[in-house]
Design an enzyme around this catalytic site. Structure first.
Site, short mmCIF file in Angstrom:
data_model
loop_
_atom_site.label_atom_id
_atom_site.label_comp_id
_atom_site.label_asym_id
_atom_site.label_seq_id
_atom_site.Cartn_x
_atom_site.Cartn_y
_atom_site.Cartn_z
N HIS A 1 0.84 -1.20 0.00
CA HIS A 1 0.00 0.00 0.00
C HIS A 1 0.87 1.25 0.00
O HIS A 1 2.07 1.17 0.23
CB HIS A 1 -0.95 0.01 1.20
N GLU B 1 -8.08 7.72 9.54
CA GLU B 1 -7.60 7.28 8.23
C GLU B 1 -8.74 6.76 7.36
O GLU B 1 -9.81 6.42 7.85
CB GLU B 1 -6.53 6.20 8.38
N HIS C 1 7.07 11.38 -6.61
CA HIS C 1 5.69 11.30 -7.06
C HIS C 1 5.22 9.86 -7.23
O HIS C 1 6.01 8.92 -7.24
CB HIS C 1 5.50 12.07 -8.37
N GLU D 1 1.34 11.82 -11.08
CA GLU D 1 1.53 11.81 -12.53
C GLU D 1 0.54 10.82 -13.14
O GLU D 1 0.34 9.72 -12.61
CB GLU D 1 2.95 11.37 -12.89
#
Length: 133
Positions: A7, A44, A69, A118
């Site tokens: 994750h 969360e 990124h 991105e």
């Protein structure tokens, strides 16, 4: 033995604002919200984006923007559609950088907490092929 990526966790100031960001741009599916409970460091939420588990936790935003990124793959014919989705949230899109021909277009944009994302219309194989020509 490492068997894959488990994750990615991002610390965000506003869980609800980031939830909208993830849903609108990435079609993220929310699969868990801690509500007012704290099982980890803070409140969360968990999401799935193309099968990848993304966790957001409440906390302080990043102080500055960097080039670190997370890149997600999209199809080249979807680039303009995603640009409109991103703009609709008032998120700034970075100008496209010069690319090597055949590398595929990318959209770079920061979320509200200075995390850079991105959306890339290309593959590793395409990039390596072009670099080795």
């Amino acid at each position: 033995m490492i068997s894959g990526l488990s994750h990615i966790t991002l610390i965000v100031k506003d869980l609800n604002k980031t939830t909208t960001f993830l849903r609108e741009i990435f079609n993220a599916e929310e699969i868990y919200s801690s509500g007012d409970q704290t099982f980890s460091l803070s409140k969360e939420k968990f999401f799935l984006i193309a099968g990848l588990w993304i966790c957001i936790m409440e906390g302080d935003s990043l102080q500055e923007q960097t080039y670190n990124h997370i890149a997600f793959r999209i199809q080249s014919e979807e680039v303009d559609e995603y640009i409109e989705r991103i703009k609709s949230l008032g998120v700034e899109i970075k100008p496209e950088r010069p690319r090597v021909e055949g590398e595929g277009r990318s959209i770079y944009f920061y979320d509200f907490d200075n995390h850079l994302f991105e959306l890339h219309a290309g593959t590793l194989e395409e990039r390596l092929k072009r670099y080795h020509e």
